[in-house]
Design a protein around this motif. Structure first.
Motif, PDB file in Angstrom:
ATOM      1  N   UNK A 128       0.836  -1.206   0.000  1.00 28.79           N
ATOM      2  CA  UNK A 128       0.000   0.000   0.000  1.00 28.79           C
ATOM      3  C   UNK A 128       0.869   1.253   0.000  1.00 28.79           C
ATOM      4  N   UNK A 129       1.959   1.237   0.766  1.00 25.53           N
ATOM      5  CA  UNK A 129       2.889   2.376   0.744  1.00 25.53           C
ATOM      6  C   UNK A 129       3.462   2.569  -0.654  1.00 25.53           C
ATOM      7  N   UNK A 130       3.775   1.453  -1.317  1.00 30.22           N
ATOM      8  CA  UNK A 130       4.300   1.514  -2.679  1.00 30.22           C
ATOM      9  C   UNK A 130       3.255   2.070  -3.635  1.00 30.22           C
ATOM     10  N   UNK A 131       2.041   1.563  -3.552  1.00 27.95           N
ATOM     11  CA  UNK A 131       0.953   2.011  -4.428  1.00 27.95           C
ATOM     12  C   UNK A 131       0.694   3.507  -4.257  1.00 27.95           C
ATOM     13  N   UNK A 132       0.596   3.945  -3.005  1.00 26.37           N
ATOM     14  CA  UNK A 132       0.330   5.363  -2.730  1.00 26.37           C
ATOM     15  C   UNK A 132       1.465   6.244  -3.228  1.00 26.37           C
ATOM     16  N   UNK A 133       2.702   5.770  -3.088  1.00 22.93           N
ATOM     17  CA  UNK A 133       3.867   6.567  -3.487  1.00 22.93           C
ATOM     18  C   UNK A 133       4.014   6.659  -5.004  1.00 22.93           C
ATOM     19  N   UNK A 134       3.725   5.569  -5.699  1.00 21.26           N
ATOM     20  CA  UNK A 134       3.969   5.499  -7.138  1.00 21.26           C
ATOM     21  C   UNK A 134       2.826   6.085  -7.954  1.00 21.26           C
ATOM     22  N   UNK A 135       1.582   5.909  -7.483  1.00 19.44           N
ATOM     23  CA  UNK A 135       0.441   6.219  -8.336  1.00 19.44           C
ATOM     24  C   UNK A 135      -0.421   7.409  -7.925  1.00 19.44           C
ATOM     25  N   UNK A 136      -0.431   7.802  -6.662  1.00 22.04           N
ATOM     26  CA  UNK A 136      -1.451   8.766  -6.232  1.00 22.04           C
ATOM     27  C   UNK A 136      -1.031  10.231  -6.311  1.00 22.04           C
ATOM     28  N   UNK A 137       0.273  10.502  -6.221  1.00 18.25           N
ATOM     29  CA  UNK A 137       0.724  11.886  -6.173  1.00 18.25           C
ATOM     30  C   UNK A 137       0.577  12.519  -4.801  1.00 18.25           C
ATOM     31  N   UNK A 138       0.232  11.712  -3.787  1.00 17.58           N
ATOM     32  CA  UNK A 138       0.056  12.247  -2.432  1.00 17.58           C
ATOM     33  C   UNK A 138       1.387  12.577  -1.774  1.00 17.58           C
ATOM     34  N   UNK A 139       2.460  11.955  -2.222  1.00 18.41           N
ATOM     35  CA  UNK A 139       3.772  12.086  -1.619  1.00 18.41           C
ATOM     36  C   UNK A 139       4.448  10.724  -1.655  1.00 18.41           C
ATOM     37  N   UNK A 140       5.586  10.610  -0.979  1.00 22.59           N
ATOM     38  CA  UNK A 140       6.306   9.334  -0.900  1.00 22.59           C
ATOM     39  C   UNK A 140       6.223   8.839   0.535  1.00 22.59           C
ATOM     40  N   UNK A 141       5.719   7.617   0.705  1.00 18.07           N
ATOM     41  CA  UNK A 141       5.446   7.048   2.015  1.00 18.07           C
ATOM     42  C   UNK A 141       6.537   6.046   2.389  1.00 18.07           C
ATOM     43  N   UNK A 142       7.061   6.199   3.599  1.00 21.05           N
ATOM     44  CA  UNK A 142       8.065   5.268   4.106  1.00 21.05           C
ATOM     45  C   UNK A 142       7.586   4.699   5.436  1.00 21.05           C
ATOM     46  N   UNK A 143       7.547   3.380   5.526  1.00 18.02           N
ATOM     47  CA  UNK A 143       7.116   2.730   6.762  1.00 18.02           C
ATOM     48  C   UNK A 143       8.303   2.621   7.711  1.00 18.02           C
TER      49      UNK A 143
END
Length: 212
Positions: A128-143
């Motif tokens: 999900x972090x990968x999906x949100x980071x690559x496709x949404x434009x929301x920002x880059x998520x790091x767990x």
């Protein structure tokens, strides 16, 4: 160790020959974000999710990603027309609650989408972090932390669109939508109610999720 040099932060890096080199922290961060995105793209390929986003609408005026229809929304418009319009109607507190709930519902649906793929539950947070980071434009998520037994998670977001959207139109930084998304994902994956806290640093937003 960090050093102030010409009003820029630098980080000392020791080589194998015990020599110290100094690198601009901003450049280190950019490299780290690029590495994260490269790793995320590779992870998504492994589960059949490719970065083949059709950025322009097709002949029917639609945008699709992996069979799901998407829309594009200007980042500034998100705050200016969505959040501020709600504030004018119901007040700031209720508007922020609405945006948070919208994010939470989205996060739950996002978690459900990947759970239906019958992937190992332990890797879904990273996917999900990968999906949100690559496709949404929301920002880059790091767990930074995921503990399913304790229902706890810590997520760092670089280039948070929501904060930027609010600040650009002259408002205080806000993170209600993305906080909602992360809580929605966590509540679905941990199967429990959660709450979160938000910490804003110079270069990122850190959201900590805990069992309610």
């Amino acid at each position: 160790m960090y050093y102030e040099v010409e009003k820029k932060k630098f980080k000392g890096v020791r080589s194998s020959y015990n020599t110290w080199y100094f690198m601009n922290v901003e450049e280190i961060e950019k490299d780290h974000i690029k590495e994260l995105l490269d790793d995320y793209r590779e992870l998504l390929k492994q589960i059949g999710v490719h970065q083949d986003l059709q950025l322009l609408p097709n002949d029917e005026g639609k945008i699709f990603l992996n069979g799901r229809r998407l829309i594009l929304l200007d980042a500034e418009a998100f705050y200016e027309y969505t959040v501020r319009s709600l504030m004018n109607l119901v007040g700031e507190r209720l508007a922020e609650k609405f945006v948070y709930l919208m994010g939470a519902m989205y996060g739950e649906k996002l978690a459900e989408y990947f759970l239906k793929m019958r992937l190992p539950r332990s890797i879904i947070p990273q996917i999900i972090a990968a999906y949100a980071s690559v496709f949404t434009g929301w920002g880059v998520f790091e767990l930074l932390k995921v503990d399913a037994e304790k229902s706890e998670a810590v997520v760092k977001i670089y280039n948070d669109f929501e904060d930027e959207s609010a600040v650009r139109v002259g408002n205080k930084a806000t993170c209600n939508f993305l906080r909602g998304v992360i809580e929605g994902v966590a509540s679905k994956l941990f199967a429990t109610k959660v709450h979160s806290s938000v910490e804003r640093l110079d270069d990122c937003t850190v959201i900590t999720v805990m069992r309610r």
